[in-house]
Design a protein around this motif. Structure first.
Motif, mmCIF file in Angstrom:
data_model
loop_
_atom_site.group_PDB
_atom_site.id
_atom_site.type_symbol
_atom_site.label_atom_id
_atom_site.label_comp_id
_atom_site.label_asym_id
_atom_site.label_seq_id
_atom_site.Cartn_x
_atom_site.Cartn_y
_atom_site.Cartn_z
ATOM 1 N N ILE A 225 7.360 -15.641 -8.051
ATOM 2 C CA ILE A 225 8.302 -16.494 -7.331
ATOM 3 C C ILE A 225 9.656 -16.380 -8.016
ATOM 4 O O ILE A 225 9.750 -16.453 -9.245
ATOM 5 C CB ILE A 225 7.833 -17.960 -7.324
ATOM 6 N N SER A 226 10.699 -16.191 -7.222
ATOM 7 C CA SER A 226 12.029 -15.968 -7.781
ATOM 8 C C SER A 226 13.062 -16.858 -7.114
ATOM 9 O O SER A 226 12.919 -17.259 -5.954
ATOM 10 C CB SER A 226 12.454 -14.498 -7.602
ATOM 11 N N ALA A 227 14.102 -17.166 -7.894
ATOM 12 C CA ALA A 227 15.315 -17.790 -7.354
ATOM 13 C C ALA A 227 16.413 -16.756 -7.546
ATOM 14 O O ALA A 227 16.949 -16.612 -8.654
ATOM 15 C CB ALA A 227 15.631 -19.081 -8.086
ATOM 16 N N GLY A 228 16.706 -16.001 -6.515
ATOM 17 C CA GLY A 228 17.589 -14.853 -6.677
ATOM 18 C C GLY A 228 16.885 -13.813 -7.535
ATOM 19 O O GLY A 228 15.766 -13.405 -7.249
ATOM 20 N N ASP A 229 17.525 -13.431 -8.645
ATOM 21 C CA ASP A 229 16.930 -12.459 -9.565
ATOM 22 C C ASP A 229 16.174 -13.127 -10.710
ATOM 23 O O ASP A 229 15.639 -12.438 -11.584
ATOM 24 C CB ASP A 229 18.019 -11.558 -10.151
ATOM 25 N N LEU A 230 16.119 -14.454 -10.720
ATOM 26 C CA LEU A 230 15.519 -15.182 -11.842
ATOM 27 C C LEU A 230 14.069 -15.539 -11.530
ATOM 28 O O LEU A 230 13.802 -16.286 -10.578
ATOM 29 C CB LEU A 230 16.311 -16.463 -12.117
ATOM 30 N N PRO A 231 13.113 -15.043 -12.304
ATOM 31 C CA PRO A 231 11.719 -15.439 -12.080
ATOM 32 C C PRO A 231 11.533 -16.922 -12.403
ATOM 33 O O PRO A 231 12.004 -17.405 -13.436
ATOM 34 C CB PRO A 231 10.948 -14.566 -13.074
ATOM 35 N N VAL A 232 10.834 -17.639 -11.534
ATOM 36 C CA VAL A 232 10.610 -19.069 -11.768
ATOM 37 C C VAL A 232 9.135 -19.440 -11.792
ATOM 38 O O VAL A 232 8.778 -20.566 -12.129
ATOM 39 C CB VAL A 232 11.340 -19.940 -10.719
ATOM 40 N N GLY A 233 8.226 -18.514 -11.423
ATOM 41 C CA GLY A 233 6.815 -18.867 -11.449
ATOM 42 C C GLY A 233 5.957 -17.862 -10.717
ATOM 43 O O GLY A 233 6.393 -16.752 -10.391
ATOM 44 N N GLN A 234 4.718 -18.287 -10.446
ATOM 45 C CA GLN A 234 3.757 -17.445 -9.733
ATOM 46 C C GLN A 234 3.049 -18.253 -8.656
ATOM 47 O O GLN A 234 2.771 -19.442 -8.836
ATOM 48 C CB GLN A 234 2.718 -16.872 -10.692
#
Length: 273
Positions: A225-234
Motif C-alpha cells: 500500500i502506497s501514498a504516492g511513492d511512499l510505502p505505508v503498509g500491506q
C-alpha cells in the motif's frame, strides 16, 4: 447469507493435559489462562523472546485439560514448540484434529451441552464450539461457509493471523491483540512480555491493522500500500468492497495524496489508534 453455524475448516484442536497443564501454559502465553472456568475462552498468543507472534489461538477448559483452537496449518508446529518448553512438567500435548473440529455460531447460542465459549475478540463474533464432527452435524453446523464467515470478521475489523499479518514478523499491538482482548497486561511473566509491556506503557505501536474500502477487484493479500511513492503498509484479507490492512499509522494519517494498493484506491473505514 451470513452463517449462523459455520464449520471452520481452517482450524485444528490440541489438548493440553496433566497436573501442570494450566501453570505450564500460563507461563508461556500472552493471556491469563490459569483462572479459566468451564464455558469460558481466552484469545492468546505464543511469542518469540523478541515479542513477535509465532502462534495465536483460543484456549478453553475441557474438564481438567485445556483445548487449544488454532490455525490448522500451524497445529503440528505449535505442538512441537510447546513440547520444547515442557521439560519436567507433568504435561501431555496431543493433536486431536482428527477427532475434534471447530465451529462458529452466530445470533443463536449453541445448546448448553456443547463445549462452547463466547468469542472474546468482539461481541459480534458470537460463539465458538469444539466437538466431534458428528456432534457438530447434529447441531446444524454447515461446511463451506468460510467466505461468509471471513466477510463478517472483516466487517468487524477482526484480524486473522496468516491473512492479515505474518507470523514471526508482527508484534501483538500491530495485530491489534491488545484491542481484541488477546493480552493480559496484569498477569505474570511470559515469553516476550517485556517487549509487549514496553510498547503498551510507551504507546509506541507505529503499525496497526485498519479497515479499508475500495471499488472493483480486491487487492491481493500482501500487496504493498502506497501514498504516492511512499510505502505505508500491506494489504490483508478482503471480502466484497472491504478489507483489512496493516499500515504505518503516521504515514497513513499524513498522506497528502491518494492511498493505493497497486492500481486500487483505498479509503479508510476505521480502526487503529
Amino acid at each position: 447469507m451470513e452463517p449462523r453455524a459455520a464449520l471452520l475448516g481452517g482450524r485444528s484442536v490440541l489438548r493440553i493435559s496433566g497436573r501442570d497443564a494450566r501453570s505450564f501454559l500460563q507461563g508461556l502465553v500472552t493471556n491469563d489462562v490459569e483462572a479459566l472456568k468451564q464455558g469460558e475462552g481466552r484469545f492468546a498468543a505464543l511469542l518469540t523472546p523478541q515479542g513477535k507472534i509465532l502462534f495465536d489461538f483460543f484456549v478453553t477448559p475441557d474438564g481438567d485439560a485445556l483445548l487449544i483452537d488454532c490455525n490448522a496449518s500451524q497445529a503440528a508446529d505449535l505442538a512441537k514448540r510447546l513440547g520444547f518448553y515442557r521439560l519436567r512438567a507433568d504435561v501431555r500435548i496431543a493433536n486431536e484434529s482428527a477427532s475434534l473440529a471447530v465451529a462458529a455460531f452466530r445470533e443463536t447460542p449453541p445448546p448448553a451441552q456443547a463445549l462452547a465459549f463466547t468469542d472474546p475478540r468482539h461481541e459480534g463474533m458470537g460463539w465458538r464450539v469444539i466437538g466431534a464432527p458428528d456432534e457438530l452435524d447434529r447441531l446444524g453446523v454447515v461446511a463451506g461457509l468460510d467466505d461468509a464467515y471471513a466477510a463478517h470478521r472483516i466487517a468487524l475489523g477482526v484480524p486473522e493471523g496468516g491473512a492479515d499479518f505474518a507470523y514471526g514478523d508482527t508484534f501483538p499491538h500491530e495485530a491489534n491483540m491488545d484491542l481484541v482482548h488477546g493480552v493480559d497486561f496484569k498477569k505474570g511473566c511470559y515469553i516476550g512480555q517485556e517487549v509487549v509491556s514496553r510498547v503498551e506503557h510507551r504507546g509506541t505501536a507505529r503499525k496497526r491493522i485498519v479497515r479499508v474500502g475500495f471499488s472493483g477487484p480486491a487487492p491481493g493479500v500482501g500487496m504493498e500500500i502506497s501514498a504516492g511513492d511512499l510505502p505505508v503498509g500491506q494489504m490483508g484479507s478482503s471480502a466484497g468492497q472491504e478489507g483489512l490492512a496493516l499500515v504505518r499509522l503516521d504515514r497513513f494519517a499524513e498522506a497528502m495524496g491518494p492511498i493505493t494498493a497497486g492500481a486500487v484506491a483505498l479509503t479508510y473505514l476505521g480502526g487503529g489508534r
